[in-house]
Design a protein around this motif. Sequence first.
Motif, short mmCIF file in Angstrom:
data_model
loop_
_atom_site.label_atom_id
_atom_site.label_comp_id
_atom_site.label_asym_id
_atom_site.label_seq_id
_atom_site.Cartn_x
_atom_site.Cartn_y
_atom_site.Cartn_z
N ARG A 174 12.40 20.43 9.90
CA ARG A 174 11.40 20.71 9.82
C ARG A 174 10.32 19.71 10.58
N GLU A 175 10.66 17.42 10.42
CA GLU A 175 10.24 16.66 10.71
C GLU A 175 10.71 16.25 11.60
N LYS A 235 15.38 19.55 6.21
CA LYS A 235 13.76 18.14 6.09
C LYS A 235 14.11 17.63 7.58
N SER A 293 17.11 26.95 4.23
CA SER A 293 15.98 26.66 4.08
C SER A 293 15.80 27.25 2.81
#
Length: 83
Positions: free
Chosen positions: A77-78, A74, A34
């Motif tokens: 992370r979610e 993403k 990231s």
Amino acid sequence: MKNFLDFILLAVVTVGICLFMSGCVNKQLAESYSQYLDTAGTEYLQYVENDPALTDDDKAIRHGNHDQAAATVKKFRETKWSW
């Protein structure tokens, strides 16, 4: 030859099981990726746009790779179970 193929199959299955049991994502790896996307990745996209040697297809491929990497970070992370 058959023994060699059996060995390769066993090795692939063993590695797959080890990876599955160790968890889906390494948090440090996802974070470092990231950070790369937020810094050098952005600079890389600027380079891609300004490189006259790259065709439109070359540029599209590189943008697609960057977008896919960003979507992957993403996603992890979610996804709470991946940590």
